[in-house]
Write a protein that holds these residues in place. Structure first.
Motif, mmCIF file in Angstrom:
data_model
loop_
_atom_site.group_PDB
_atom_site.id
_atom_site.type_symbol
_atom_site.label_atom_id
_atom_site.label_comp_id
_atom_site.label_asym_id
_atom_site.label_seq_id
_atom_site.Cartn_x
_atom_site.Cartn_y
_atom_site.Cartn_z
ATOM 1 N N HIS A 256 0.822 -1.208 0.000
ATOM 2 C CA HIS A 256 0.000 0.000 0.000
ATOM 3 C C HIS A 256 0.859 1.262 0.000
ATOM 4 O O HIS A 256 0.599 2.219 -0.734
ATOM 5 C CB HIS A 256 -0.955 -0.023 1.210
ATOM 6 N N ASP A 257 1.931 1.240 0.858
ATOM 7 C CA ASP A 257 2.835 2.373 0.903
ATOM 8 C C ASP A 257 3.540 2.569 -0.423
ATOM 9 O O ASP A 257 3.733 3.717 -0.870
ATOM 10 C CB ASP A 257 3.856 2.204 2.028
ATOM 11 N N ASN B 147 2.378 1.780 -3.343
ATOM 12 C CA ASN B 147 1.369 2.315 -4.268
ATOM 13 C C ASN B 147 1.173 3.808 -4.044
ATOM 14 O O ASN B 147 0.955 4.562 -4.987
ATOM 15 C CB ASN B 147 0.015 1.597 -4.096
ATOM 16 N N ASN B 148 1.226 4.232 -2.800
ATOM 17 C CA ASN B 148 1.043 5.641 -2.503
ATOM 18 C C ASN B 148 2.238 6.457 -2.955
ATOM 19 O O ASN B 148 2.115 7.652 -3.217
ATOM 20 C CB ASN B 148 0.792 5.861 -1.018
ATOM 21 N N LEU B 149 3.430 5.864 -2.986
ATOM 22 C CA LEU B 149 4.602 6.582 -3.429
ATOM 23 C C LEU B 149 4.499 6.822 -4.912
ATOM 24 O O LEU B 149 4.932 7.768 -5.473
ATOM 25 C CB LEU B 149 5.876 5.801 -3.133
#
Length: 173
Positions: free
Chosen positions: A168-169, A171-173
């Motif tokens: 998830h992290d 993907n957020n980057l």
């Protein structure tokens, strides 16, 4: 004095006979080869054999084959004039089943005097307790396996959550 002595002997004989008749334990007088010379009525109550069948017969044929050697060893100790430690054997009931008997014996005058207590119910209870203990141990082992599997699944779930969080992290980057 002779009359008084005679009365005392009669009284003691009556007491002994009454005890012999009323005892719930197996009482026996045997030769050292286990030939029954005298048996109390408890033999019929506990083993189902009438006294007439067993008197003047060897008792060894009633003994369970697995216990015969130890029983003969105890009789050999008696024949040497020594008192053996308490011993346990199984005797065949008239119906073919076996009863566990705990014996105490003493030698005297070329004979063996035996007292046997039926401990079959105690042995059955011990066997039941041992079976319940074995079942409990099996349940404990199964529970430990389930707990170990649960811990492994919790670890995998934690790794999965960590992996999902990292993904998830990313993907957020």
């Amino acid at each position: 004095l002779n009359e008084l002595l005679g009365e005392r002997v009669e009284e003691r004989t009556r007491e002994r006979d009454r005890t012999w008749e009323l005892s719930r334990d197996l009482l026996a007088v045997t030769d050292f080869d286990s030939t029954a010379l005298a048996l109390n009525p408890a033999w019929q109550d506990i083993l189902g054999w009438p006294q007439e069948v067993l008197l003047r017969q060897q008792l060894a044929p009633l003994t369970h084959p697995d216990d015969l050697r130890a029983s003969q060893g105890s009789m050999a100790v008696l024949s040497r004039g020594e008192v053996p430690q308490r011993f346990v054997n199984r005797l065949r009931h008239r119906d073919g089943s076996y009863r566990w008997i705990a014996w105490s014996a003493v030698p005297d005058g070329g004979r063996a005097y035996l007292a046997g207590r039926d401990i079959t119910s105690e042995i059955v209870n011990i066997d039941k307790l041992a079976a319940a203990n074995a079942a409990l141990r099996k349940q404990i082992q199964e529970r430990e396996k389930v707990e170990a599997t649960l811990q492994q699944m919790q670890r995998l779930e934690a790794v999965g959550q960590l992996t999902a969080g990292v993904a998830h992290d990313f993907n957020n980057l």
